[in-house]
Write a protein that holds these residues in place. Structure first.
Motif, PDB file in Angstrom:
ATOM      1  N   ARG A 115      11.922  -2.805  -9.162  1.00  0.00           N
ATOM      2  CA  ARG A 115      11.461  -1.751 -10.018  1.00  0.00           C
ATOM      3  C   ARG A 115      10.479  -0.803  -9.171  1.00  0.00           C
ATOM      4  NH1 ARG A 115      11.572  -2.693 -15.448  1.00  0.00           N
ATOM      5  NH2 ARG A 115      12.258  -4.534 -16.105  1.00  0.00           N
ATOM      6  N   SER A 116      10.966  -0.404  -7.787  1.00  0.00           N
ATOM      7  CA  SER A 116      10.021   0.432  -7.009  1.00  0.00           C
ATOM      8  C   SER A 116      10.235   1.776  -7.291  1.00  0.00           C
ATOM      9  CB  SER A 116      10.535   0.338  -5.578  1.00  0.00           C
ATOM     10  OG  SER A 116       9.820   0.990  -4.946  1.00  0.00           O
ATOM     11  N   GLU A 117       9.170   2.253  -7.969  1.00  0.00           N
ATOM     12  CA  GLU A 117       9.063   3.939  -8.355  1.00  0.00           C
ATOM     13  C   GLU A 117       9.336   4.652  -7.121  1.00  0.00           C
ATOM     14  OE1 GLU A 117       9.091   5.218 -11.357  1.00  0.00           O
ATOM     15  OE2 GLU A 117       9.024   3.340 -12.319  1.00  0.00           O
ATOM     16  N   ASP A 118       8.783   4.293  -5.877  1.00  0.00           N
ATOM     17  CA  ASP A 118       8.786   5.018  -4.785  1.00  0.00           C
ATOM     18  C   ASP A 118      10.357   5.163  -4.311  1.00  0.00           C
ATOM     19  OD1 ASP A 118       6.215   5.476  -4.387  1.00  0.00           O
ATOM     20  OD2 ASP A 118       5.687   3.727  -3.702  1.00  0.00           O
ATOM     21  N   PHE A 119      11.131   4.060  -4.308  1.00  0.00           N
ATOM     22  CA  PHE A 119      12.218   3.864  -3.965  1.00  0.00           C
ATOM     23  C   PHE A 119      13.385   4.957  -5.020  1.00  0.00           C
ATOM     24  CE2 PHE A 119      16.733   2.473  -3.892  1.00  0.00           C
ATOM     25  CZ  PHE A 119      16.967   2.091  -2.619  1.00  0.00           C
ATOM     26  N   LEU A 120      12.906   4.777  -6.177  1.00  0.00           N
ATOM     27  CA  LEU A 120      13.650   5.679  -7.321  1.00  0.00           C
ATOM     28  C   LEU A 120      13.404   7.139  -6.837  1.00  0.00           C
ATOM     29  CD1 LEU A 120      15.132   5.234  -9.753  1.00  0.00           C
ATOM     30  CD2 LEU A 120      13.048   5.594 -11.079  1.00  0.00           C
ATOM     31  N   LYS A 121      12.249   7.621  -6.463  1.00  0.00           N
ATOM     32  CA  LYS A 121      11.983   8.722  -6.196  1.00  0.00           C
ATOM     33  C   LYS A 121      12.444   9.358  -4.919  1.00  0.00           C
ATOM     34  CE  LYS A 121       7.521   8.798  -8.832  1.00  0.00           C
ATOM     35  NZ  LYS A 121       6.110   8.837  -8.577  1.00  0.00           N
ATOM     36  N   LYS A 122      12.457   8.468  -3.940  1.00  0.00           N
ATOM     37  CA  LYS A 122      12.896   8.815  -2.604  1.00  0.00           C
ATOM     38  C   LYS A 122      14.619   9.108  -2.485  1.00  0.00           C
ATOM     39  CE  LYS A 122      12.547   9.069   2.000  1.00  0.00           C
ATOM     40  NZ  LYS A 122      11.627  10.366   2.664  1.00  0.00           N
ATOM     41  N   PHE A 123      15.104   8.102  -3.176  1.00  0.00           N
ATOM     42  CA  PHE A 123      16.737   7.916  -2.983  1.00  0.00           C
ATOM     43  C   PHE A 123      17.369   8.468  -4.425  1.00  0.00           C
ATOM     44  CE2 PHE A 123      15.369   4.804   0.080  1.00  0.00           C
ATOM     45  CZ  PHE A 123      15.639   5.350   1.062  1.00  0.00           C
ATOM     46  N   GLU A 164       0.768  -1.234  -0.044  1.00  0.00           N
ATOM     47  CA  GLU A 164      -0.013  -0.067  -0.007  1.00  0.00           C
ATOM     48  C   GLU A 164       0.718   1.329  -0.107  1.00  0.00           C
ATOM     49  OE1 GLU A 164      -3.360   0.415  -0.234  1.00  0.00           O
ATOM     50  OE2 GLU A 164      -3.732  -2.070  -0.261  1.00  0.00           O
ATOM     51  N   PRO A 165       0.452   2.420  -0.476  1.00  0.00           N
ATOM     52  CA  PRO A 165       1.023   3.708  -0.683  1.00  0.00           C
ATOM     53  C   PRO A 165       1.660   4.037   0.688  1.00  0.00           C
ATOM     54  CG  PRO A 165      -0.654   3.626  -1.987  1.00  0.00           C
ATOM     55  CD  PRO A 165      -0.712   2.454  -1.303  1.00  0.00           C
ATOM     56  N   HIS A 166       0.851   4.036   1.689  1.00  0.00           N
ATOM     57  CA  HIS A 166       1.189   4.684   2.824  1.00  0.00           C
ATOM     58  C   HIS A 166       2.327   3.684   3.853  1.00  0.00           C
ATOM     59  CE1 HIS A 166      -1.823   1.735   4.469  1.00  0.00           C
ATOM     60  NE2 HIS A 166      -1.240   1.757   5.542  1.00  0.00           N
ATOM     61  N   THR A 167       2.204   2.499   3.417  1.00  0.00           N
ATOM     62  CA  THR A 167       3.189   1.489   4.056  1.00  0.00           C
ATOM     63  C   THR A 167       4.511   1.677   3.297  1.00  0.00           C
ATOM     64  OG1 THR A 167       1.738  -0.323   4.405  1.00  0.00           O
ATOM     65  CG2 THR A 167       3.812  -1.004   4.366  1.00  0.00           C
ATOM     66  N   ASN A 168       4.520   1.916   1.788  1.00  0.00           N
ATOM     67  CA  ASN A 168       6.038   2.353   1.182  1.00  0.00           C
ATOM     68  C   ASN A 168       6.347   3.516   1.810  1.00  0.00           C
ATOM     69  OD1 ASN A 168       6.997   0.712  -0.572  1.00  0.00           O
ATOM     70  ND2 ASN A 168       5.271   1.167  -2.274  1.00  0.00           N
ATOM     71  N   GLU A 169       5.528   4.493   2.059  1.00  0.00           N
ATOM     72  CA  GLU A 169       6.151   5.970   2.582  1.00  0.00           C
ATOM     73  C   GLU A 169       6.690   5.734   3.749  1.00  0.00           C
ATOM     74  OE1 GLU A 169       4.593  10.339   3.654  1.00  0.00           O
ATOM     75  OE2 GLU A 169       3.119   9.053   2.304  1.00  0.00           O
ATOM     76  N   GLN A 170       6.025   4.844   4.826  1.00  0.00           N
ATOM     77  CA  GLN A 170       6.693   4.616   5.838  1.00  0.00           C
ATOM     78  C   GLN A 170       7.836   3.737   6.068  1.00  0.00           C
ATOM     79  OE1 GLN A 170       3.086   2.816   7.957  1.00  0.00           O
ATOM     80  NE2 GLN A 170       3.040   4.353   9.365  1.00  0.00           N
ATOM     81  N   LEU A 171       8.045   2.952   5.250  1.00  0.00           N
ATOM     82  CA  LEU A 171       9.107   1.973   5.274  1.00  0.00           C
ATOM     83  C   LEU A 171      10.472   2.850   4.660  1.00  0.00           C
ATOM     84  CD1 LEU A 171       7.729  -1.449   4.274  1.00  0.00           C
ATOM     85  CD2 LEU A 171       8.167  -0.676   6.780  1.00  0.00           C
ATOM     86  N   LEU A 172      10.182   3.718   3.450  1.00  0.00           N
ATOM     87  CA  LEU A 172      11.147   4.302   2.889  1.00  0.00           C
ATOM     88  C   LEU A 172      11.671   5.476   4.092  1.00  0.00           C
ATOM     89  CD1 LEU A 172       9.745   4.666  -0.659  1.00  0.00           C
ATOM     90  CD2 LEU A 172      11.807   3.364  -0.095  1.00  0.00           C
ATOM     91  N   THR A 173      10.839   6.093   4.646  1.00  0.00           N
ATOM     92  CA  THR A 173      11.242   7.146   5.464  1.00  0.00           C
ATOM     93  C   THR A 173      12.042   6.435   6.723  1.00  0.00           C
ATOM     94  OG1 THR A 173       9.124   8.319   5.339  1.00  0.00           O
ATOM     95  CG2 THR A 173      10.403   8.486   7.545  1.00  0.00           C
TER      96      THR A 173
END
Length: 591
Positions: free
Chosen positions: A562-570, A538-547
């Motif tokens: 291929r995580s887009e969230d990881f790509l954007k975060k780091f 889930e998006p909120h789970t991704n956000e918490q874990l990346l933080t």
């Protein structure tokens, strides 16, 4: 013959090799001294039992002679003697039974601990998974096969020793009774010294030979039976572990067919074993019943000629039975021996296969690993990872496309791939659990790296132990554990640190991944390698874990996926994997 059977037989040793392997394992086991002490005690009890049995056989002479003379005082006196001997034998039998059970228990302890120690060597069990049938159902070999092997080894060894001592003790009695026996054929006289000894030996050898001929198939059938039993248990376990998705897919009927097929396979083997045992029973039971009259028939010429009293006849019958029992040990235990050989083969071949995983087969190409890199970085230069060591067709692995192939300390790296590239295979090679390929991998010290697979493992343990798995974290207290649970979105578990649960069943996928990431961050690795762990969350789970992951400022983060969230975060540096299609491409890579 199927490929799996060929692979299975490749790890089988001849019977002598199997026996030497298991004796060597026992000799190094911590239980060795306790088993040796128990063995010494058993030998003492067996010798004492044999002596008491010898005295009981001697008692037959005066007892039956007293009956023949109708001598009441001597008859009563012999009953007192019998009571003493019988009480002694009963006590010895009780002690021997207890020693038998304890020895079997210690033998099983040694076998099970040795096999589990050999199995759970880092990386070895994973490598075994490619070895075909030998890798199927290791729980059967560790649990049921070790139990049967330990119990049968103890029972057969004690029986063999007991039979040998009985044979040495009573063969002299038979020889003394028939030492000067003569046959009269009209005017001709034939002298046969030790006549009853030779008759008993001939009787037992014929029975042993027939049993060996009739029961020749039993060891193979028993080995196959245990394999099919393991398949059935595995089918039941898989169905039980996956009951939720099976129910949601309305797949009960399909699973029932699979279970019924496994049951049919077990029943077919049981039918074959039943027929083999039935045929063997013709021999064993037939010779057993014949043994009731065989000694009387053999000794009857001496009795009717007057060379043997009635008491002497009973002594001869008793001695014959003891010698015959000793000589027929193989016949009486043929089924147990077949069982023992089957389990010995399964346990020793499994152990041999595990040990063989440390040495690549001749002709196999393997990756060269350099650990404890002095420059403190990971290198994957010229690396190709093979999905199948034989490279038999397309889609046989992956290679790194980039020429720049070094990952330094503190970097953020994402490794994705072209369509068809097996990223999980590359992850396994990097984790040093899949060595088949070519090229080199340079790694920092193993203790500085943590690998988080897509399907992580949550042990059935206290939640605090799950969070600090595998070795515990003495510098982490409950407050730190509670804070980490809150940060990864598991506030509801804060008060359950001492609860023991099947966490993989209790938690959903997002919560499982959150717990795995919490574990990794608490351990503060220098290098954290993750395999597709953020996909499908889930998006909120991704956000918490990346933080939470961003707090690992001094650590190198390598994300394979291929995580887009990881790509954007780091904004990581990117590596690409290409499928390794065929031998020709591998030759091009080499060039």
């Amino acid at each position: 013959m199927t490929d799996s059977k060929v692979i299975l037989q490749a790890y089988e040793l001849p019977l002598g090799g199997q026996f030497r392997m298991m004796v060597g394992a026992f000799w190094k086991a911590p239980v060795r001294n306790r088993v040796l002490v128990l063995t010494a005690a058993l030998l003492i009890v067996i010798f004492a039992t044999t002596y008491a049995t010898y005295r009981l056989n001697e008692w037959n002479g005066p007892f039956y002679d007293a009956l023949e003379r109708r001598d009441m005082p001597e008859f009563l006196n012999q009953l007192v003697v019998f009571a003493v001997i019988a009480l002694s034998l009963t006590l010895l039998n009780v002690i021997q039974t207890w020693l038998n059970q304890i020895t079997a228990m210690r033998m099983r302890e040694g076998l099970a601990r040795d096999l589990s120690d050999v199995w759970l060597v880092p990386g070895r069990a994973m490598k075994l998974s490619r070895a075909g049938a030998i890798a199927a159902n290791p729980d059967q070999r560790l649990h049921e096969d070790t139990r049967i092997l330990a119990e049968n080894t103890t029972a057969l060894a004690i029986g063999l020793v007991n039979s040998t001592i009985l044979l040495a003790s009573f063969i002299g009695v038979l020889w003394a009774i028939s030492s000067d026996f003569t046959f009269h054929f009209g005017a001709r006289t034939v002298f046969i010294p030790g006549y009853m000894v030779w008759a008993t030996v001939f009787y037992a050898l014929v029975g042993s030979w027939l049993s060996n001929v009739v029961g020749d198939r039993l060891p193979r059938l028993n080995a196959e039976r245990y394999a099919r039993e393991a398949d059935l248990r595995a089918a039941l376990m898989r169905a039980n572990e996956n009951m939720k998705p099976i129910t949601l897919a309305r797949g009960e009927a399909n699973e029932r067919e699979r279970v019924h097929l496994a049951i049919d396979n077990v029943l077919e083997m049981l039918r074959q074993v039943a027929w083999a045992l039935t045929n063997l029973t013709w021999v064993s039971a037939g010779f057993g019943w014949l043994a009731l009259v065989a000694p009387i028939i053999i000794a009857s010429p001496m009795y009717f000629s007057g060379d043997l009293s009635f008491g002497g006849l009973m002594m001869a019958v008793g001695a014959f039975n003891q010698v015959n029992q000793a000589l027929r040990w193989y016949v009486n235990n043929f089924g147990v021996i077949a069982d023992w050989r089957a389990t010995l083969t399964r346990v020793s071949s499994f152990r041999n296969a595990l040990l063989s995983m440390d040495v690549p087969a001749t002709g196999e190409k393997v990756i060269t690993y350099h650990e404890n890199q002095a420059d403190g970085r990971i290198s994957v230069c010229g690396l190709s990872v093979f999905a199948n060591p034989d490279l038999g067709g397309p889609g046989n692995g992956v290679r790194v496309r980039e020429g720049e192939c070094f990952i330094g300390q503190g970097e953020r790296v994402m490794i994705n791939g072209d369509p068809g590239a097996d990223r999980h295979l590359f992850f396994q090679a990097l984790a040093h659990i899949w060595p088949w390929g070519q090229g080199e991998i340079g790694l920092p010290p193993a203790g500085s790296m943590i690998f988080v697979p897509q399907e992580g493992y949550l042990p059935t343990a206290k939640l605090r132990d799950v969070l600090t798995y595998p070795h515990g974290l003495p510098d982490v207290d409950d407050d730190m554990l509670a804070e980490m649970l809150e940060r990864v979105g598991l506030r509801r578990l804060v008060h359950r640190l001492d609860d023991v649960e099947r966490w993989d069943r209790l938690l959903d996928k997002d919560e499982e991944v959150s717990l795995l990431v919490a574990n990794a961050v608490l351990r503060k690795p220098d290098w954290l390698v993750m395999d597709d762990v953020l996909e499908g969350l889930e998006p909120h789970t991704n956000e918490q874990l990346l933080t939470v992951l961003a707090d690992l400022t001094g650590s190198t983060l390598i994300y394979i996926g291929r995580s887009e969230d990881f790509l954007k975060k780091f904004s990581p540096r990117l590596f690409h994997l290409a499928p390794l299609a065929a031998r020709a491409e591998i030759r091009n890579v080499e060039a």
